[in-house]
Design a protein around this motif. Structure first.
Motif, PDB file in Angstrom:
ATOM      1  N   LEU A   4       0.807  -1.233   0.000  1.00 27.63           N
ATOM      2  CA  LEU A   4       0.000   0.000   0.000  1.00 27.63           C
ATOM      3  C   LEU A   4       0.837   1.278   0.000  1.00 27.63           C
ATOM      4  CD1 LEU A   4      -3.166  -0.649   2.183  1.00 27.63           C
ATOM      5  CD2 LEU A   4      -2.920  -0.560  -0.291  1.00 27.63           C
ATOM      6  N   THR A   5       2.166   1.161   0.000  1.00 24.07           N
ATOM      7  CA  THR A   5       3.001   2.355  -0.137  1.00 24.07           C
ATOM      8  C   THR A   5       3.347   2.596  -1.604  1.00 24.07           C
ATOM      9  OG1 THR A   5       5.062   1.116   0.112  1.00 24.07           O
ATOM     10  CG2 THR A   5       4.051   1.945   2.135  1.00 24.07           C
ATOM     11  N   THR A   6       2.566   2.014  -2.488  1.00 25.34           N
ATOM     12  CA  THR A   6       2.861   2.059  -3.920  1.00 25.34           C
ATOM     13  C   THR A   6       2.772   3.472  -4.497  1.00 25.34           C
ATOM     14  OG1 THR A   6       2.262   1.119  -6.047  1.00 25.34           O
ATOM     15  CG2 THR A   6       0.456   1.642  -4.582  1.00 25.34           C
ATOM     16  N   MET A   7       3.534   3.712  -5.549  1.00 21.87           N
ATOM     17  CA  MET A   7       3.413   4.950  -6.316  1.00 21.87           C
ATOM     18  C   MET A   7       2.955   4.640  -7.726  1.00 21.87           C
ATOM     19  SD  MET A   7       7.011   6.379  -4.874  1.00 21.87           S
ATOM     20  CE  MET A   7       7.358   6.207  -3.113  1.00 21.87           C
ATOM     21  N   PHE A  56      21.458   3.977  -8.151  1.00 25.72           N
ATOM     22  CA  PHE A  56      20.253   3.335  -7.614  1.00 25.72           C
ATOM     23  C   PHE A  56      19.169   3.298  -8.679  1.00 25.72           C
ATOM     24  CE2 PHE A  56      20.098   7.858  -6.781  1.00 25.72           C
ATOM     25  CZ  PHE A  56      18.833   8.224  -7.187  1.00 25.72           C
ATOM     26  N   ASP A  57      18.251   2.345  -8.514  1.00 25.61           N
ATOM     27  CA  ASP A  57      17.029   2.334  -9.323  1.00 25.61           C
ATOM     28  C   ASP A  57      15.938   3.013  -8.518  1.00 25.61           C
ATOM     29  OD1 ASP A  57      18.026   0.882 -11.501  1.00 25.61           O
ATOM     30  OD2 ASP A  57      17.841  -0.989 -10.365  1.00 25.61           O
ATOM     31  N   LEU A  58      15.152   3.844  -9.177  1.00 24.59           N
ATOM     32  CA  LEU A  58      14.092   4.536  -8.460  1.00 24.59           C
ATOM     33  C   LEU A  58      12.988   3.536  -8.103  1.00 24.59           C
ATOM     34  CD1 LEU A  58      13.698   7.542  -7.687  1.00 24.59           C
ATOM     35  CD2 LEU A  58      12.084   7.669  -9.594  1.00 24.59           C
ATOM     36  N   PRO A  59      12.737   3.308  -6.785  1.00 29.24           N
ATOM     37  CA  PRO A  59      11.714   2.319  -6.427  1.00 29.24           C
ATOM     38  C   PRO A  59      10.309   2.857  -6.681  1.00 29.24           C
ATOM     39  CG  PRO A  59      12.542   3.383  -4.458  1.00 29.24           C
ATOM     40  CD  PRO A  59      13.351   3.928  -5.604  1.00 29.24           C
ATOM     41  N   GLN A  60       9.386   1.966  -7.003  1.00 29.15           N
ATOM     42  CA  GLN A  60       7.995   2.355  -7.297  1.00 29.15           C
ATOM     43  C   GLN A  60       7.075   2.176  -6.089  1.00 29.15           C
ATOM     44  OE1 GLN A  60       7.324   3.795 -10.413  1.00 29.15           O
ATOM     45  NE2 GLN A  60       9.563   3.707 -10.273  1.00 29.15           N
ATOM     46  N   GLY A  61       7.677   1.904  -4.964  1.00 39.44           N
ATOM     47  CA  GLY A  61       6.920   1.730  -3.722  1.00 39.44           C
ATOM     48  C   GLY A  61       7.906   1.392  -2.622  1.00 39.44           C
ATOM     49  N   GLY A  62       7.394   1.173  -1.416  1.00 40.62           N
ATOM     50  CA  GLY A  62       8.294   0.896  -0.293  1.00 40.62           C
ATOM     51  C   GLY A  62       8.836   2.177   0.298  1.00 40.62           C
ATOM     52  N   ASP A  77      -8.401   7.866   2.619  1.00 40.34           N
ATOM     53  CA  ASP A  77      -7.768   9.178   2.445  1.00 40.34           C
ATOM     54  C   ASP A  77      -6.373   9.190   3.063  1.00 40.34           C
ATOM     55  OD1 ASP A  77     -10.032  10.067   1.254  1.00 40.34           O
ATOM     56  OD2 ASP A  77     -10.798  11.131   3.015  1.00 40.34           O
ATOM     57  N   HIS A  78      -6.303   8.584   4.247  1.00 40.29           N
ATOM     58  CA  HIS A  78      -5.002   8.517   4.906  1.00 40.29           C
ATOM     59  C   HIS A  78      -3.978   7.818   4.007  1.00 40.29           C
ATOM     60  CE1 HIS A  78      -1.761   7.309   7.528  1.00 40.29           C
ATOM     61  NE2 HIS A  78      -2.048   6.051   7.271  1.00 40.29           N
ATOM     62  N   ILE A  79      -4.387   6.677   3.435  1.00 42.89           N
ATOM     63  CA  ILE A  79      -3.464   5.918   2.574  1.00 42.89           C
ATOM     64  C   ILE A  79      -3.048   6.755   1.359  1.00 42.89           C
ATOM     65  CG2 ILE A  79      -3.261   3.881   1.079  1.00 42.89           C
ATOM     66  CD1 ILE A  79      -3.134   3.053   3.951  1.00 42.89           C
ATOM     67  N   MET A  80      -4.003   7.484   0.772  1.00 45.63           N
ATOM     68  CA  MET A  80      -3.687   8.303  -0.402  1.00 45.63           C
ATOM     69  C   MET A  80      -2.690   9.396  -0.034  1.00 45.63           C
ATOM     70  SD  MET A  80      -6.641   9.057  -3.104  1.00 45.63           S
ATOM     71  CE  MET A  80      -7.043  10.676  -2.484  1.00 45.63           C
ATOM     72  N   ASN A  81      -2.936  10.066   1.096  1.00 44.01           N
ATOM     73  CA  ASN A  81      -1.996  11.092   1.543  1.00 44.01           C
ATOM     74  C   ASN A  81      -0.609  10.516   1.807  1.00 44.01           C
ATOM     75  OD1 ASN A  81      -3.833  13.161   1.454  1.00 44.01           O
ATOM     76  ND2 ASN A  81      -4.534  12.819   3.564  1.00 44.01           N
ATOM     77  N   LEU A  82      -0.606   9.343   2.418  1.00 48.77           N
ATOM     78  CA  LEU A  82       0.669   8.678   2.703  1.00 48.77           C
ATOM     79  C   LEU A  82       1.440   8.431   1.412  1.00 48.77           C
ATOM     80  CD1 LEU A  82       2.507   7.022   4.710  1.00 48.77           C
ATOM     81  CD2 LEU A  82       1.132   5.033   4.076  1.00 48.77           C
TER      82      LEU A  82
END
Lengths: 479, 479
Positions: free
Chosen positions: B295-298, B404-410, B374-379
């Motif tokens: 859930l920390t995905t971008m 480095f490789d730009l991570p897409q989450g984490g 909403d909290h998750i989206m803001n995060l």
């Protein structure tokens, strides 16, 4: 636990089919999983056996279940063309590992009390709902804004709670300590677990009271400890026995519950306390003092814990909120030399990364509240009423058949039955009569004893509970 | 931790004397306890070394402390006429037991971040305070009356929370499960602990990713497991490697973090996921999926967990609130076949008797609140800003020196340093420059890598943090 909906339009057998189909499809019951027998499933769901038979038949017809004579019913291994070797052998995994399962008698007691809320519960060592400080906790949650840091807690636990605990321990128990020698744990169970796992090694001998609550814990066996017995008399164990055990077995630790011992209710006399500490010092054996009950006292001048006499850091002291406020908060404490606390805190980080800040914050508010002393006083009065009721009912319904000393604190009556009984049969007869209690063998005692707790039943349930016990004993005698 | 009060009228050395006198009298520092050196104590209390020397001298004069050349300062064994053999040899106890202490580099990082709150923390995997749902939690505590039963919780955890979790897992991750296959744990750490302790035995071989967060956990070694490595590539591990490890070592379990792997940030490709499940089924090896970061995905279309593809109960899935809401709540979950969940729940009862009802209740309220999304989206937005800032600062202050490789989450950037470094020296140079991070060797990686977390620092601290890192690297080069 899932139950069919009796008011739904879908027939009950169909609900069972769909429920099991879902759980099989989700992988919750992988191929090869054993299902309860039709009779047992019917009991669990409180429905007719024929309904279960119908459901199982339909699932067998669709190929999801298979039944073999002698092996019962299980989830098909051939579902979706899987060969038998295509899922992990979960049975093999769950039967391995270092942890022994709970004792069968204890499992049985938990199972029946969970399934049947009509049973009068004289087995649980838990307080009845009306003795929990529900109102105080609700008020604290509403009144005090929660402004704690929501990140990981310090390894030893919340600093404010440890400060409050050091004041509490001095005021209530005469134990002098500072926050840096306190480890906040999730209850006495975790304190004992940390000690047995981190300070002892498999093969070490330890001394525990006989009978004792410790025998009900597979924890000691799981840690591979050798157990030596210290018989409990009216005024507690005999300190001289420790010397004998040390010479024979090199015991490395002593586990005691000096105040209102579980299950006997005995209190270790002051003379014995002093002698015990001398011996422990001389032979350099640490003592673990489990003290869940000191504040459940009914005495005007209650005994102080052993720890209050310990100036040399020989005693590790264990307490908790479970028996004096609410077991569901999962807050306990351990007082020990700082090097021990640091070691246990580090190990605990590896097990669960510490406690919930919300629970610690609430415990801190609760224990520093002015209303907490009132709660304790009410608790003591209520427990005394319940104890007296239980003693009266025993005299009334089982005169001369059940012998006990009236405990001056704690939650239990330890009763000797005046004729021969079989522990597990008596338990089953009790369940049939509507009451549940703990047979003495759970505590390592010889047969012929039972522990009756007055904590869990409501005051008005105690007399009917003892009547049901009397009935169960009559069933025993008739056998 | 105790600190002297600089505004008190009592001189600081005197405060130290009294503090240590109290702790010795209370048995917190039993005879023989080692004290920190004068230099170290001065560092810890943030005072002059001469002040500590003065305090120790006074305590030596009164006979409470003794110093020996080469062995430092310790609490006297001759206090109150005790002979050396009259207290337990606590050192012997704390050095025994099954639990290995934490890794030295990790202990050092924790120690300095606790002592010096001026350090910019790029080491912790914890969210910064502004990312926690503080307001939402305060509101929930105030708005909703707490009316839960305050007694012991069900072994698997709060039924309401498990129900909410099964909806959450389906909606967020496409994982279909019911409450009876969910175990509520006090976080991923406890889930892993239960699995390693209860389903595996000493000597068993397990496969873990290389590099991996698992290497930072002495838990695997404490359980006596043999560790086999699965190298992590840009698209995750190579499933074929599992066959090799099985043939050579009979591995009994596979531990993976398929989404935004810690520390590399890599995502296991879909083709590899399918192949992995085929192989795990064929060789009947259970897979543990650790999924703290989904859930920390971008990403607009984030990858689903491996568990969502698992229909046969091969995967045990582990998640928690720690990286998406608040680590201090200590709420995690484990989804597994029901027999496994029952076994782990029973063992957990023996370790800590379950979770705090207050924390479970709050987690249930939080996860079923309309404001949680909403909290998750803001995060997610905040983490993306921080990640981008960190990448920009690295390009600016360390162009070409850090890859480095730009991570897409984490929460982490996994950086290769373009010249030779020594892990522990670089960490110390970092601390001197005002920044802390995790050297790659903690994750079992070869030297030359560091993990930079953008979770813990505030957005504005990231650029100064990277500048400090650049300075530390220059110090390394100058050696």
């Amino acid at each position: 636990m899932w139950k069919p909906d009796r008011n739904a339009k879908i027939p009950i057998y169909r609900q069972i089919v769909e429920h099991l189909e879902r759980r099989i499809a989700f992988g919750e019951l992988p191929p090869g999983s054993q299902l309860p027998s039709e009779r047992r499933m019917a009991e669990q769901l409180d429905i007719n056996r024929s309904t279960v038979i119908q459901a199982y038949e339909e699932l067998r017809a669709s190929g999801l279940l298979e039944s073999t004579v002698g092996r019962g019913t299980s989830v098909s291994r051939t579902k979706w063309g899987l060969t038998p070797s295509q899922t992990p052998n979960w049975h093999h995994y769950t039967e391995g590992g270092a942890f022994l399962p709970n004792l069968p008698l204890m499992r049985r007691i938990r199972e029946v009390t969970r399934q049947d809320d009509q049973l009068i519960d004289l087995a649980s060592g838990e307080l009845s709902d009306d003795l929990f400080p529900n109102r105080l906790i609700q008020d604290l949650l509403k009144e005090q804004p929660f402004e704690e840091h929501l990140g990981y807690e310090l390894p030893q636990g919340h600093a404010g709670l440890r400060g409050t605990l050091s004041l509490f321990l001095e005021r209530q128990h005469g134990i002098r300590t500072t926050g840096s020698s306190i480890l906040v744990t999730s209850g006495s169970q975790q304190s004992l677990y940390l000690i047995t796992q981190c300070l002892l090694s498999p093969g070490d001998a330890v001394a525990i009271e006989d009978p004792s609550y410790s025998y009900s814990l597979p924890m000691f066996q799981s840690a591979g400890l050798r157990i030596c017995r210290l018989p409990v008399h009216k005024d507690g164990i005999e300190p001289g026995d420790i010397i004998q055990l040390y010479r024979e077995h090199r015991i490395r630790m002593i586990f005691l519950n000096p105040n209102y011992q579980n299950p006997t209710g005995s209190v270790l006399s002051m003379a014995k306390r002093k002698r015990l500490l001398e011996i422990a010092a001389e032979y350099r054996i640490p003592v673990v003092e489990d003290d869940p009950f000191s504040l459940t006292t009914m005495q005007p001048e209650p005994p102080q814990p052993l720890k209050s006499l310990d100036q040399d850091g020989i005693v590790m002291y264990i307490g908790s909120l479970s028996k004096i406020a609410a077991s569901g908060l999962r807050i306990g404490w351990l007082v020990a030399p700082q090097s021990v606390v640091a070691r246990l805190a580090d190990a605990r980080q590896q097990m669960d990364f510490g406690l919930s800040i919300v629970s610690e914050w609430l415990a801190e508010r609760l224990m520093s509240s002015e209303r907490f002393d009132d709660h304790i006083m009410n608790l003591q009065l209520s427990l005394q009423l319940k104890r007296d009721q239980m003693a009266e009912s025993l005299h009334k319904h089982l005169p001369g058949e059940v012998l006990f000393d009236l405990p001056q604190g704690g939650l239990n009556l330890w009763c000797k039955i005046n004729h021969k009984i079989n522990d597990s049969r008596l338990l089953e007869d009790g369940i049939r009569s509507g009451v549940v209690f703990v047979p003495g063998s759970v505590y390592g005692s010889e047969e012929g004893y039972i522990r009756l707790s007055y904590a869990r039943p409501l005051l008005k349930e105690i007399d009917p509970g003892i009547m049901a016990l009397a009935q169960a004993l009559r069933m025993q005698n008739a056998r």
